[in-house]
Design a protein around this motif. Sequence first.
Motif, short mmCIF file in Angstrom:
data_model
loop_
_atom_site.label_atom_id
_atom_site.label_comp_id
_atom_site.label_asym_id
_atom_site.label_seq_id
_atom_site.Cartn_x
_atom_site.Cartn_y
_atom_site.Cartn_z
N TYR A 1 -2.58 0.46 -3.85
CA TYR A 1 -2.33 -0.72 -3.65
C TYR A 1 -2.11 -1.74 -4.54
O TYR A 1 -2.79 -1.63 -5.82
CB TYR A 1 -3.04 -1.09 -2.12
N LEU B 1 -4.27 -2.80 -7.80
CA LEU B 1 -5.59 -3.11 -7.95
C LEU B 1 -6.59 -2.00 -7.63
O LEU B 1 -7.44 -2.07 -8.03
CB LEU B 1 -5.44 -3.80 -6.38
N ASP B 2 -5.84 -0.84 -7.09
CA ASP B 2 -6.72 0.32 -6.91
C ASP B 2 -5.61 1.27 -6.64
O ASP B 2 -4.71 1.54 -5.99
CB ASP B 2 -7.53 0.36 -5.75
N ASN C 1 -8.27 -6.04 0.46
CA ASN C 1 -7.17 -5.60 1.10
C ASN C 1 -7.33 -3.94 1.65
O ASN C 1 -6.47 -3.50 2.40
CB ASN C 1 -5.99 -5.76 0.10
N LYS C 2 -8.39 -3.31 1.14
CA LYS C 2 -8.42 -1.96 1.47
C LYS C 2 -8.65 -1.70 3.11
O LYS C 2 -9.64 -2.12 3.45
CB LYS C 2 -9.55 -1.38 0.61
N PHE D 1 0.77 -1.10 0.00
CA PHE D 1 0.06 0.10 0.07
C PHE D 1 0.83 1.30 0.09
O PHE D 1 1.80 1.17 0.57
CB PHE D 1 -0.91 0.15 1.41
N ARG E 1 -1.29 -5.93 -5.30
CA ARG E 1 -1.29 -7.28 -4.83
C ARG E 1 -0.55 -8.22 -5.91
O ARG E 1 -1.00 -8.37 -7.09
CB ARG E 1 -2.76 -7.90 -4.62
#
Lengths: 112, 114
Positions: free
Chosen positions: A48, A55-56, B100-101, A33, A50
Amino acid sequence: DARVTQTPRDKVTEMGQEVTMRCQPILGHNTVFWYRQTMMQGLELLAYFRNRAPLDDSGMPKDRFSAEMPDATLATLKIQPSEPRDSAVYFCASRGPNTEAFFGQGTRLTVV
Amino acid sequence: AQSVAQPEDQVNVAEGNPLTVKCTYSVSGNPYLFWYVQYPNRGLQFLLKYITGDNLVKGSYGFEAEFNKSQTSFHLKKPSALVSDSALYFCAVRLGDNFNKFYFGSGTKLNVKP
């Protein structure tokens, strides 16, 4: 003693310059992150990954920020060009499949 | 939308007295709840977490937290505060192990006076 390592610890740069922050996650952690901490906004999730895949990154200003994981031992956050409003502490954290998130000590960025 | 609220920016307590740092959450599912502590010029350090089971969770440095599903709260507590407990405390929520967030609260500054 496993830990997340961030470099540099402190960075002062002039507006318009490129800044690269680096993070070495804990070995075996597959999620990384990037957070930004400011007095006004608190902790904001920027992006972040993975298994090295993003992923985002919806929290990141796309025009100037970019985050990558060239390999499992290195994550980078780049700002180009930097602006004074980017001044903040940037934290990297990593997490394994069954662990909580471990944070690095942060990079304190000052853009003048 | 998922969110975490820490209603107090600052908590002041005398050394030796019990302390409570409040946290409430709003999630659409079963939450995993965490407390982290941040000392000056340091990163966040994990204190404790609630996943499932006993509502009272014990963590590092004598801290504990109580999960209350009906009140959607996860308050951090310690029976007897130390001056060295003075720091910034963050509550966080994550939606299960596959998600995961982390959503962090705004932080509460704990001041323990001698």
